[in-house]
Motif scaffolding. Structure first.
Motif, PDB file in Angstrom:
ATOM      1  N   ARG A  30       0.837  -1.207   0.000  1.00 43.66           N
ATOM      2  CA  ARG A  30       0.000   0.000   0.000  1.00 43.66           C
ATOM      3  C   ARG A  30       0.868   1.253   0.000  1.00 43.66           C
ATOM      4  NH1 ARG A  30      -3.121  -3.132   3.660  1.00 43.66           N
ATOM      5  NH2 ARG A  30      -2.042  -2.161   5.398  1.00 43.66           N
ATOM      6  N   ASP A  31       1.924   1.241   0.815  1.00 37.14           N
ATOM      7  CA  ASP A  31       2.819   2.402   0.870  1.00 37.14           C
ATOM      8  C   ASP A  31       3.493   2.637  -0.475  1.00 37.14           C
ATOM      9  OD1 ASP A  31       2.143   2.811   3.506  1.00 37.14           O
ATOM     10  OD2 ASP A  31       4.073   2.157   4.323  1.00 37.14           O
ATOM     11  N   PHE A  32       3.986   1.575  -1.116  1.00 31.56           N
ATOM     12  CA  PHE A  32       4.636   1.732  -2.409  1.00 31.56           C
ATOM     13  C   PHE A  32       3.649   2.202  -3.474  1.00 31.56           C
ATOM     14  CE2 PHE A  32       7.955  -1.417  -0.874  1.00 31.56           C
ATOM     15  CZ  PHE A  32       8.884  -0.425  -0.620  1.00 31.56           C
ATOM     16  N   GLU A  33       2.435   1.705  -3.447  1.00 34.25           N
ATOM     17  CA  GLU A  33       1.423   2.177  -4.395  1.00 34.25           C
ATOM     18  C   GLU A  33       1.157   3.660  -4.203  1.00 34.25           C
ATOM     19  OE1 GLU A  33      -1.800  -0.505  -3.646  1.00 34.25           O
ATOM     20  OE2 GLU A  33      -1.036  -1.998  -5.056  1.00 34.25           O
ATOM     21  N   TRP A  34       1.126   4.094  -2.962  1.00 28.89           N
ATOM     22  CA  TRP A  34       0.905   5.512  -2.675  1.00 28.89           C
ATOM     23  C   TRP A  34       2.075   6.338  -3.189  1.00 28.89           C
ATOM     24  CZ3 TRP A  34       3.347   9.085   0.611  1.00 28.89           C
ATOM     25  CH2 TRP A  34       2.648  10.272   0.817  1.00 28.89           C
ATOM     26  N   ILE A  35       3.302   5.866  -2.931  1.00 25.18           N
ATOM     27  CA  ILE A  35       4.498   6.588  -3.385  1.00 25.18           C
ATOM     28  C   ILE A  35       4.535   6.661  -4.905  1.00 25.18           C
ATOM     29  CG2 ILE A  35       7.026   6.430  -3.547  1.00 25.18           C
ATOM     30  CD1 ILE A  35       6.919   5.259  -0.649  1.00 25.18           C
ATOM     31  N   LEU A  36       4.233   5.556  -5.569  1.00 26.20           N
ATOM     32  CA  LEU A  36       4.291   5.514  -7.023  1.00 26.20           C
ATOM     33  C   LEU A  36       3.170   6.311  -7.679  1.00 26.20           C
ATOM     34  CD1 LEU A  36       5.328   1.795  -7.511  1.00 26.20           C
ATOM     35  CD2 LEU A  36       6.750   3.840  -7.823  1.00 26.20           C
ATOM     36  N   GLY A  43       5.494  17.078  -7.938  1.00 26.83           N
ATOM     37  CA  GLY A  43       5.362  16.866  -6.501  1.00 26.83           C
ATOM     38  C   GLY A  43       3.908  16.705  -6.078  1.00 26.83           C
ATOM     39  N   ALA A  44       3.055  16.428  -7.036  1.00 24.38           N
ATOM     40  CA  ALA A  44       1.624  16.266  -6.771  1.00 24.38           C
ATOM     41  C   ALA A  44       1.197  14.863  -7.212  1.00 24.38           C
ATOM     42  CB  ALA A  44       0.828  17.320  -7.522  1.00 24.38           C
ATOM     43  N   SER A  49      -6.544   8.905 -13.633  1.00 23.36           N
ATOM     44  CA  SER A  49      -6.504   7.946 -14.740  1.00 23.36           C
ATOM     45  C   SER A  49      -5.112   7.344 -14.897  1.00 23.36           C
ATOM     46  CB  SER A  49      -6.928   8.613 -16.044  1.00 23.36           C
ATOM     47  OG  SER A  49      -6.026   9.665 -16.353  1.00 23.36           O
ATOM     48  N   ALA A  50      -4.053   8.076 -14.478  1.00 19.15           N
ATOM     49  CA  ALA A  50      -2.692   7.576 -14.618  1.00 19.15           C
ATOM     50  C   ALA A  50      -2.187   6.915 -13.340  1.00 19.15           C
ATOM     51  CB  ALA A  50      -1.756   8.724 -14.991  1.00 19.15           C
ATOM     52  N   ALA A  51      -2.854   7.158 -12.239  1.00 19.94           N
ATOM     53  CA  ALA A  51      -2.397   6.615 -10.955  1.00 19.94           C
ATOM     54  C   ALA A  51      -2.657   5.119 -10.888  1.00 19.94           C
ATOM     55  CB  ALA A  51      -3.102   7.316  -9.804  1.00 19.94           C
ATOM     56  N   ARG A  52      -1.797   4.441 -10.193  1.00 21.17           N
ATOM     57  CA  ARG A  52      -2.012   3.009  -9.957  1.00 21.17           C
ATOM     58  C   ARG A  52      -3.153   2.848  -8.961  1.00 21.17           C
ATOM     59  NH1 ARG A  52       3.481   3.328 -10.923  1.00 21.17           N
ATOM     60  NH2 ARG A  52       4.300   1.641 -12.197  1.00 21.17           N
ATOM     61  N   PRO A  53      -3.993   1.857  -9.157  1.00 19.13           N
ATOM     62  CA  PRO A  53      -5.089   1.659  -8.209  1.00 19.13           C
ATOM     63  C   PRO A  53      -4.567   1.259  -6.841  1.00 19.13           C
ATOM     64  CG  PRO A  53      -4.990  -0.160  -9.763  1.00 19.13           C
ATOM     65  CD  PRO A  53      -3.969   0.867 -10.215  1.00 19.13           C
ATOM     66  N   ALA A  54      -5.112   1.867  -5.827  1.00 26.10           N
ATOM     67  CA  ALA A  54      -4.710   1.545  -4.455  1.00 26.10           C
ATOM     68  C   ALA A  54      -5.477   0.318  -3.985  1.00 26.10           C
ATOM     69  CB  ALA A  54      -4.994   2.723  -3.535  1.00 26.10           C
ATOM     70  N   SER A  55      -4.800  -0.531  -3.218  1.00 24.65           N
ATOM     71  CA  SER A  55      -5.465  -1.737  -2.728  1.00 24.65           C
ATOM     72  C   SER A  55      -6.122  -1.514  -1.374  1.00 24.65           C
ATOM     73  CB  SER A  55      -4.462  -2.886  -2.634  1.00 24.65           C
ATOM     74  OG  SER A  55      -3.484  -2.588  -1.667  1.00 24.65           O
TER      75      SER A  55
END
Length: 76
Positions: A30-36, A43-44, A49-55
């Protein structure tokens, strides 16, 4: 597996290590998904649409296992 007496004794002596490891791995994921999901150039957060889905939602580390990670619960 949890109904084996030797396994129950190991859990009582050492803790449920597989559950703790699984819980920590999910937290790290979850932390890595948030970082990525952040754009380093701005810095935003990336557009949704481009963000990885969070689990799941982020949460602080807890030394107790996540109830969803238990091996003896249905659906595991």
């Amino acid at each position: 597996m949890h109904d084996a007496p030797i396994y129950a004794q190991l859990i009582s002596e050492r803790g449920d290590i597989p559950t703790l490891v699984r819980s920590e791995a999910r937290r790290l994921q979850r932390d890595f998904e948030w970082i990525l999901s952040w754009d380093p150039s701005t810095g935003a957060p990336l557009p949704s649409s481009a963000a990885r889905p969070a689990s799941g939602t982020r949460r602080a580390f807890s030394p107790t296992p996540d109830p969803d990670d238990r091996l003896d619960t249905p659906g595991s």
